[in-house]
Each structure stands twice: as C-alpha cells, then as structure tokens.
Design an enzyme around this catalytic site. Structure first.
Site, PDB file in Angstrom:
ATOM      1  N   GLY A  48      35.111  -3.695 -29.196  1.00  0.00           N
ATOM      2  CA  GLY A  48      33.921  -2.859 -29.461  1.00  0.00           C
ATOM      3  C   GLY A  48      33.060  -2.649 -28.222  1.00  0.00           C
ATOM      4  O   GLY A  48      31.847  -2.415 -28.337  1.00  0.00           O
ATOM      5  N   LEU A  91      27.636 -11.379 -16.651  1.00  0.00           N
ATOM      6  CA  LEU A  91      28.469 -10.885 -15.545  1.00  0.00           C
ATOM      7  C   LEU A  91      28.061 -11.406 -14.151  1.00  0.00           C
ATOM      8  O   LEU A  91      28.873 -12.012 -13.441  1.00  0.00           O
ATOM      9  CB  LEU A  91      28.469  -9.347 -15.540  1.00  0.00           C
ATOM     10  N   TYR A 139      25.643  -8.865 -31.940  1.00  0.00           N
ATOM     11  CA  TYR A 139      24.392  -9.114 -31.207  1.00  0.00           C
ATOM     12  C   TYR A 139      23.442  -7.939 -31.364  1.00  0.00           C
ATOM     13  O   TYR A 139      22.287  -8.093 -31.772  1.00  0.00           O
ATOM     14  CB  TYR A 139      24.687  -9.361 -29.715  1.00  0.00           C
ATOM     15  N   THR A 157      16.358  -4.910 -26.892  1.00  0.00           N
ATOM     16  CA  THR A 157      17.378  -4.489 -25.927  1.00  0.00           C
ATOM     17  C   THR A 157      17.750  -3.021 -26.107  1.00  0.00           C
ATOM     18  O   THR A 157      17.628  -2.478 -27.219  1.00  0.00           O
ATOM     19  CB  THR A 157      18.632  -5.369 -26.126  1.00  0.00           C
ATOM     20  N   ASP A 158      18.292  -2.424 -25.053  1.00  0.00           N
ATOM     21  CA  ASP A 158      18.776  -1.040 -25.173  1.00  0.00           C
ATOM     22  C   ASP A 158      20.062  -0.965 -26.008  1.00  0.00           C
ATOM     23  O   ASP A 158      20.469   0.113 -26.430  1.00  0.00           O
ATOM     24  CB  ASP A 158      19.010  -0.418 -23.788  1.00  0.00           C
ATOM     25  N   GLU A 159      20.696  -2.128 -26.259  1.00  0.00           N
ATOM     26  CA  GLU A 159      21.970  -2.103 -26.999  1.00  0.00           C
ATOM     27  C   GLU A 159      21.798  -1.650 -28.451  1.00  0.00           C
ATOM     28  O   GLU A 159      22.774  -1.295 -29.107  1.00  0.00           O
ATOM     29  CB  GLU A 159      22.642  -3.479 -26.953  1.00  0.00           C
ATOM     30  N   THR A 190      18.573 -24.552 -26.631  1.00  0.00           N
ATOM     31  CA  THR A 190      19.998 -24.396 -26.934  1.00  0.00           C
ATOM     32  C   THR A 190      20.741 -24.468 -25.604  1.00  0.00           C
ATOM     33  O   THR A 190      20.128 -24.681 -24.557  1.00  0.00           O
ATOM     34  CB  THR A 190      20.284 -23.017 -27.570  1.00  0.00           C
ATOM     35  N   ASN A 242      30.900  -1.169 -13.734  1.00  0.00           N
ATOM     36  CA  ASN A 242      31.113  -2.595 -13.451  1.00  0.00           C
ATOM     37  C   ASN A 242      31.897  -2.817 -12.162  1.00  0.00           C
ATOM     38  O   ASN A 242      31.531  -3.642 -11.332  1.00  0.00           O
ATOM     39  CB  ASN A 242      31.871  -3.261 -14.607  1.00  0.00           C
ATOM     40  N   SER A 253      22.052  -7.468 -34.800  1.00  0.00           N
ATOM     41  CA  SER A 253      21.003  -8.435 -35.164  1.00  0.00           C
ATOM     42  C   SER A 253      19.685  -8.074 -34.476  1.00  0.00           C
ATOM     43  O   SER A 253      18.611  -8.208 -35.073  1.00  0.00           O
ATOM     44  CB  SER A 253      21.438  -9.865 -34.830  1.00  0.00           C
ATOM     45  N   LYS A 254      19.748  -7.584 -33.245  1.00  0.00           N
ATOM     46  CA  LYS A 254      18.520  -7.192 -32.557  1.00  0.00           C
ATOM     47  C   LYS A 254      17.924  -5.937 -33.214  1.00  0.00           C
ATOM     48  O   LYS A 254      16.709  -5.835 -33.369  1.00  0.00           O
ATOM     49  CB  LYS A 254      18.785  -6.926 -31.069  1.00  0.00           C
TER      50      LYS A 254
HETATM   51  P1  NAD Z   1      18.673 -16.409 -22.931  1.00  0.00           P
HETATM   52  O1  NAD Z   1      19.879 -16.601 -23.784  1.00  0.00           O
HETATM   53  O2  NAD Z   1      18.739 -16.726 -21.481  1.00  0.00           O
HETATM   54  O3  NAD Z   1      17.463 -17.272 -23.524  1.00  0.00           O
HETATM   55  C1  NAD Z   1      17.198 -17.372 -24.890  1.00  0.00           C
HETATM   56  C2  NAD Z   1      16.252 -18.548 -25.107  1.00  0.00           C
HETATM   57  O4  NAD Z   1      15.974 -18.632 -26.510  1.00  0.00           O
HETATM   58  C3  NAD Z   1      16.864 -19.892 -24.691  1.00  0.00           C
HETATM   59  O5  NAD Z   1      15.930 -20.614 -23.922  1.00  0.00           O
HETATM   60  C4  NAD Z   1      17.134 -20.592 -26.010  1.00  0.00           C
HETATM   61  O6  NAD Z   1      17.045 -22.005 -25.948  1.00  0.00           O
HETATM   62  C5  NAD Z   1      16.053 -19.992 -26.898  1.00  0.00           C
HETATM   63  N1  NAD Z   1      16.390 -20.065 -28.331  1.00  0.00           N
HETATM   64  C6  NAD Z   1      17.567 -19.680 -28.906  1.00  0.00           C
HETATM   65  N2  NAD Z   1      17.522 -19.925 -30.233  1.00  0.00           N
HETATM   66  C7  NAD Z   1      16.291 -20.443 -30.503  1.00  0.00           C
HETATM   67  C8  NAD Z   1      15.652 -20.883 -31.680  1.00  0.00           C
HETATM   68  N3  NAD Z   1      16.262 -20.853 -32.866  1.00  0.00           N
HETATM   69  N4  NAD Z   1      14.382 -21.346 -31.597  1.00  0.00           N
HETATM   70  C9  NAD Z   1      13.748 -21.397 -30.396  1.00  0.00           C
HETATM   71  N5  NAD Z   1      14.312 -21.010 -29.237  1.00  0.00           N
HETATM   72  C10 NAD Z   1      15.577 -20.530 -29.286  1.00  0.00           C
HETATM   73  O7  NAD Z   1      18.229 -14.915 -23.183  1.00  0.00           O
HETATM   74  P2  NAD Z   1      17.598 -13.845 -22.183  1.00  0.00           P
HETATM   75  O8  NAD Z   1      18.673 -13.142 -21.492  1.00  0.00           O
HETATM   76  O9  NAD Z   1      16.505 -14.484 -21.419  1.00  0.00           O
HETATM   77  O10 NAD Z   1      16.962 -12.832 -23.246  1.00  0.00           O
HETATM   78  C11 NAD Z   1      15.656 -13.025 -23.750  1.00  0.00           C
HETATM   79  C12 NAD Z   1      15.325 -11.908 -24.718  1.00  0.00           C
HETATM   80  O11 NAD Z   1      15.415 -10.655 -24.056  1.00  0.00           O
HETATM   81  C13 NAD Z   1      16.291 -11.806 -25.914  1.00  0.00           C
HETATM   82  O12 NAD Z   1      15.538 -11.490 -27.051  1.00  0.00           O
HETATM   83  C14 NAD Z   1      17.249 -10.696 -25.528  1.00  0.00           C
HETATM   84  O13 NAD Z   1      17.744 -10.063 -26.673  1.00  0.00           O
HETATM   85  C15 NAD Z   1      16.316  -9.778 -24.745  1.00  0.00           C
HETATM   86  N6  NAD Z   1      16.965  -8.961 -23.706  1.00  0.00           N
HETATM   87  C16 NAD Z   1      17.799  -9.523 -22.770  1.00  0.00           C
HETATM   88  C17 NAD Z   1      18.349  -8.725 -21.764  1.00  0.00           C
HETATM   89  C18 NAD Z   1      19.245  -9.303 -20.692  1.00  0.00           C
HETATM   90  O14 NAD Z   1      19.817  -8.524 -19.917  1.00  0.00           O
HETATM   91  N7  NAD Z   1      19.400 -10.612 -20.586  1.00  0.00           N
HETATM   92  C19 NAD Z   1      18.058  -7.360 -21.732  1.00  0.00           C
HETATM   93  C20 NAD Z   1      17.222  -6.809 -22.715  1.00  0.00           C
HETATM   94  C21 NAD Z   1      16.674  -7.621 -23.690  1.00  0.00           C
HETATM   95  O1  DAU Z   2      21.756  -4.049 -22.108  1.00  0.00           O
HETATM   96  C1  DAU Z   2      20.988  -5.190 -22.324  1.00  0.00           C
HETATM   97  C2  DAU Z   2      21.887  -6.355 -22.656  1.00  0.00           C
HETATM   98  O2  DAU Z   2      22.565  -6.701 -21.452  1.00  0.00           O
HETATM   99  C3  DAU Z   2      21.145  -7.561 -23.220  1.00  0.00           C
HETATM  100  O3  DAU Z   2      20.573  -7.206 -24.438  1.00  0.00           O
HETATM  101  C4  DAU Z   2      22.103  -8.739 -23.408  1.00  0.00           C
HETATM  102  O4  DAU Z   2      21.377  -9.882 -23.840  1.00  0.00           O
HETATM  103  C5  DAU Z   2      22.771  -9.029 -22.092  1.00  0.00           C
HETATM  104  O5  DAU Z   2      23.721 -10.069 -22.262  1.00  0.00           O
HETATM  105  C6  DAU Z   2      23.454  -7.781 -21.526  1.00  0.00           C
HETATM  106  O6  DAU Z   2      24.615  -7.414 -22.320  1.00  0.00           O
HETATM  107  P1  DAU Z   2      26.006  -6.967 -21.656  1.00  0.00           P
HETATM  108  O7  DAU Z   2      27.078  -7.234 -22.623  1.00  0.00           O
HETATM  109  O8  DAU Z   2      25.905  -5.614 -21.062  1.00  0.00           O
HETATM  110  O9  DAU Z   2      26.048  -8.034 -20.429  1.00  0.00           O
HETATM  111  P2  DAU Z   2      27.234  -8.907 -19.802  1.00  0.00           P
HETATM  112  O10 DAU Z   2      26.690  -9.528 -18.557  1.00  0.00           O
HETATM  113  O11 DAU Z   2      27.870  -9.798 -20.808  1.00  0.00           O
HETATM  114  O12 DAU Z   2      28.309  -7.806 -19.385  1.00  0.00           O
HETATM  115  C7  DAU Z   2      27.994  -6.759 -18.491  1.00  0.00           C
HETATM  116  C8  DAU Z   2      29.224  -5.885 -18.345  1.00  0.00           C
HETATM  117  O13 DAU Z   2      30.247  -6.638 -17.648  1.00  0.00           O
HETATM  118  C9  DAU Z   2      29.844  -5.474 -19.670  1.00  0.00           C
HETATM  119  O14 DAU Z   2      30.396  -4.169 -19.557  1.00  0.00           O
HETATM  120  C10 DAU Z   2      30.983  -6.481 -19.871  1.00  0.00           C
HETATM  121  C11 DAU Z   2      31.433  -6.770 -18.446  1.00  0.00           C
HETATM  122  N1  DAU Z   2      31.957  -8.133 -18.212  1.00  0.00           N
HETATM  123  C12 DAU Z   2      31.192  -9.192 -18.594  1.00  0.00           C
HETATM  124  C13 DAU Z   2      31.659 -10.491 -18.413  1.00  0.00           C
HETATM  125  C14 DAU Z   2      30.824 -11.673 -18.849  1.00  0.00           C
HETATM  126  C15 DAU Z   2      33.189  -8.311 -17.601  1.00  0.00           C
HETATM  127  O15 DAU Z   2      33.878  -7.336 -17.229  1.00  0.00           O
HETATM  128  N2  DAU Z   2      33.654  -9.578 -17.425  1.00  0.00           N
HETATM  129  C16 DAU Z   2      32.944 -10.682 -17.812  1.00  0.00           C
HETATM  130  O16 DAU Z   2      33.438 -11.826 -17.631  1.00  0.00           O
END
Ligand code: NAD
Ligand code: DAU
Length: 349
Positions: A290, A197, A157, A132-134, A38, A256, A160-161
């Site tokens: 939210g 972020l 999000y 995720t912790d969310e 994607t 932040n 769904s998780k």
């Molecule tokens: P990301 O968005 O960078 O990567 C997601 C990957 O999933 C992409 O490579 C995408 O192509 C693939 N994908 C999406 N839909 C798909 C489908 N239908 N079939 C096959 N592949 C598909 O996400 P990330 O930040 O690397 O997160 C990975 C996992 O870790 C997720 O499950 C997320 O919920 C969890 N997680 C993320 C964070 C974070 O801070 N990023 C923290 C805690 C948990």
């Molecule tokens: O806690 C784990 C989660 O952390 C993962 O499950 C998610 O996949 C991952 O995206 C992340 O979620 P957050 O919503 O916390 O991450 P994000 O980087 O989008 O935002 C971090 C913080 O910064 C949040 O309080 C929103 C704020 N933010 C984010 C963006 C993109 C801003 O203030 N400005 C911005 O442009």
C-alpha cells in the site's frame, strides 16, 4: 500571559524539539510532558532541559482514562499540544490495533478529559492536535495537498491519524472545544528513531550495511527539518485561528532514490570515503504494501497567514542532521541493541 501546557509524546522525535523550544522560549509557562516511553520515547532527547524550573516530566499512558482524568483535574492544563502517537507506517502494517488504540482512543481520552475539566468555560483554552499529510492519501505525479483536500488514508497509521483528526473536529463542533490541527510532511533531523528512512540509512552507512530501498525507489516525499516544524507549531499554537487547519511542508520534494544518493555523497565527504563508496550499499528490497506514491504539501496558508517559512535548505538541514548523528554515536548505540535488532531482522529479513 502564563500558561499551563500539557505536551504529549514529548520524549519522542518531534515532541522533544517542541518541548525544548517552548521551555527555552517561554519561561513564564509551566510545561508538562507526558510520555509512556515506548520504544520510540527517549528521555536522553531532553537532558539539556530536564532540570528547568518550568518543566515537569510525567511518565504515563494517554489511553489510560482514569489516570488522564485525574491528571487533568490535578494540574488544570489550559492547553494541550498533542503529539503522542504510534508513528511508523511499517509497524502499523504489522500491528494495526496498537495504532487504533494509541492514536484514536488516546486522542479521545485526552479530548474527553479536557472537555470534562473545562465544561463550557473555553476562554483562553486550546487543544492543538499534531497530524500528518498522510491523511490525504497519495498524489499522482502532479498536484499538492491543501487544507481542503479530502481525506483518503491508505495505511493503518494514516487511517488512525485521520480518525483522530475527525474526533478533534467533532469535539469542536459538538462541545465547542477550541482546537487547531496541523498536518505536516516528512520530518528529518536529530533525535529521530532509526526506523525511519534518514536515520536508518545514516546508521547503516556508518556501519557499511546494506541500504534497503523499497520497490523502485521512485516514491516521493516532501521533507522538512524538524526544528522548522517546531517553529511552525509554536506559531500555530500562539497565532492560529480556532477550528482551523494548517498544512506544514518544506516546499522540498525528493524521490527517495535521489535523496538517498545525496545522503550517500554527504556521508562520503564527512566520513572521508571515496566519492561513490556509500552508494554501493544501495539494495532494492520488497516494497511496502500500500506504499503511497507521492506526498507534497501546499504550505501557502501558514506562509501567508502566519509568516512561516523553512529556515534551512534541504542540503543544509541534511548536513546538520548527519553531524548530529555523528556527534551522538552513544545515543544511536544505546538504541540499536536488543529490541531494535529483533525489529530490524523481522522487517528486513
Ligand atoms: P515518535 O514515534 O518519535 O514519538 C512518539 C512519542 O509518543 C514517543 O515518545 C512515545 O513514547 C510516545 N507515546 C506513544 N504511545 C504513547 C502513549 N500511549 N501514551 C503516552 N505517550 C506515548 O513520533 P514523531 O515522529 O515524533 O511524531 C510525533 C507526532 O507527529 C505524531 O503524532 C505523528 O503522527 C506526527 N507527525 C510525524 C511526522 C514525522 O515525519 N515524523 C510528520 C507529520 C506528523
Ligand atoms: O508524511 C508524514 C509522515 O512521514 C509521518 O506522518 C510519519 O510518522 C513518518 O514516519 C513519515 O512516514 P513515511 O512512511 O513517509 O516515512 P519513512 O521514513 O518510513 O519512509 C520514507 C520513504 O522511504 C517511504 O517512501 C518509504 C521509504 N523507505 C523507508 C524505509 C524505512 C525505504 O525505501 N526503505 C526503508 O527502509
């Protein structure tokens, strides 16, 4: 012992770090990475290991039931490490159904195919679900999320998780499917799509563009370097107990605005700018609907039971992260054209 592991979402941010670690560390394992590629998936994240003999990439959709069932029958995976997901909270607010489809249905399709393949022959099999912790919702000024905190998700999000976590547990209870789940805090590091972020702000600082801080900037997250998350995943995959949950966090809370100021300072230094120059780009914008106030993880279980702890301080991890984006300008350039521009305009109009 050899293993045949299916890693889902391995071309994404965290997935690519997990694939790299497992492929490099366990030469005797066969590692299959399925990813739909994607907007968030990028095979450039894996060029260093793409030709390894123990690694195979498969382009495919985890929500495609027929395809996934055939894949499991063909390769007979004994383990799954499931990371594929729609992962960005802001996108879940504008398109919640996409999150239900990938995160809930996709997880169920994988669980079903795994169950159908092995029936009740569960010895040495494992479904490892990355969450995720969310799912725990939001904290006030104090307290920490533990493994027994009640689920209380607030965004499409996180809902769904949470739902996918429930299905994994339900397959364990109902069919005896062996599983572990880990719930991790905010990751940062190289290869992260610049909608989140830290990479978004790094890219904007380089380009002297406004830094869009949501609301008053006083929201708090617990940040973990992505390589440390991958190490925790490896540990849980090999040593975690069946049907257990492990919280993973950085013991590293930042409001932040304080994080952004530290990022600006480090960037000023690395870009040879006057101290305080990048901070001038900070712009307060409309809040996220939210918006969860605070996340913070109690990671004492994984620490006590499996001996895990983060390997870098936040200052070190952030510095390595900035260096990665400065050294990989081509990676960023190829992402931030076309579709990304449209997304950016819509999100930050
Ligand atoms: P990301 O968005 O960078 O990567 C997601 C990957 O999933 C992409 O490579 C995408 O192509 C693939 N994908 C999406 N839909 C798909 C489908 N239908 N079939 C096959 N592949 C598909 O996400 P990330 O930040 O690397 O997160 C990975 C996992 O870790 C997720 O499950 C997320 O919920 C969890 N997680 C993320 C964070 C974070 O801070 N990023 C923290 C805690 C948990
Ligand atoms: O806690 C784990 C989660 O952390 C993962 O499950 C998610 O996949 C991952 O995206 C992340 O979620 P957050 O919503 O916390 O991450 P994000 O980087 O989008 O935002 C971090 C913080 O910064 C949040 O309080 C929103 C704020 N933010 C984010 C963006 C993109 C801003 O203030 N400005 C911005 O442009």
């Amino acid at each position: 012992m050899s293993k045949k592991i299916l890693i889902t979402g391995g071309a994404g941010f965290i997935g690519s770090h997990v694939v790299r670690l497992i492929v490099n560390k366990y030469h005797e394992y066969e590692v299959y990475n399925i990813d739909l590629l994607t907007y968030a998936g990028n095979l450039e994240n894996l060029t260093d290991i793409e030709n390894r003999s123990n690694y195979t990439f498969i382009k495919g959709d985890i929500t495609d039931e027929v395809f996934i069932r055939k894949l499991f029958r063909k390769y007979k995976f004994d383990s799954v490490i499931h990371l594929a997901a729609e992962s960005h909270v802001d996108r879940s607010i504008s398109d919640p159904l996409a999150f239900a489809k990938t995160n809930i249905l996709g997880t169920m399709v994988l669980l079903n195919a795994f169950k159908e393949l092995w029936q009740d022959k569960w010895e040495n099999k494992l479904f490892y679900h990355i969450s995720t912790d969310e799912v725990y919702g939001t904290l006030g000024e104090t307290g920490l999320f533990t493994e027994t905190t009640s689920y209380d998700p607030n965004s499409p999000y996180s809902a769904s998780k949470a739902s996918s976590d429930h299905f994994v547990r339900a397959y364990g209870e109902t069919y005896g499917l062996p599983y572990v789940i880990s719930n991790c805090s905010n990751n940062y590091g190289g290869n992260q799509f610049p909608e989140k972020l830290i990479p978004l702000f790094i890219n904007n600082i380089i380009k002297n563009k406004a830094l869009p801080v949501y609301g008053d900037g006083k929201y708090t997250r617990d940040w973990l370097y992505v390589v440390d998350h991958a190490i925790a995943i490896d540990l849980i995959f090999h040593k975690g107990k069946n049907e257990e949950t492990y919280n993973i966090g950085g013991f590293n809370e930042w409001q932040n605005i304080n994080l952004i100021k530290l990022l600006c300072l480090q960037m000023d230094e690395k870009l040879g700018r006057d101290k305080g120059e990048s901070e001038k780009l900070i712009t307060y914008v409309k809040d996220r609907p939210g918006h969860d106030l605070r996340y913070a993880i109690d990671a004492s279980k994984i620490s006590k039971e499996l001996g895990w702890k983060p390997s870098v301080t936040f200052e070190e991890g952030l510095s390595k992260t900035i260096d990665w984006y400065l050294d990989n300008e081509g990676w960023m350039k190829r992402i931030v054209s076309g579709e990304y521009e449209k997304y950016y305009k819509k999100q930050y109009k």
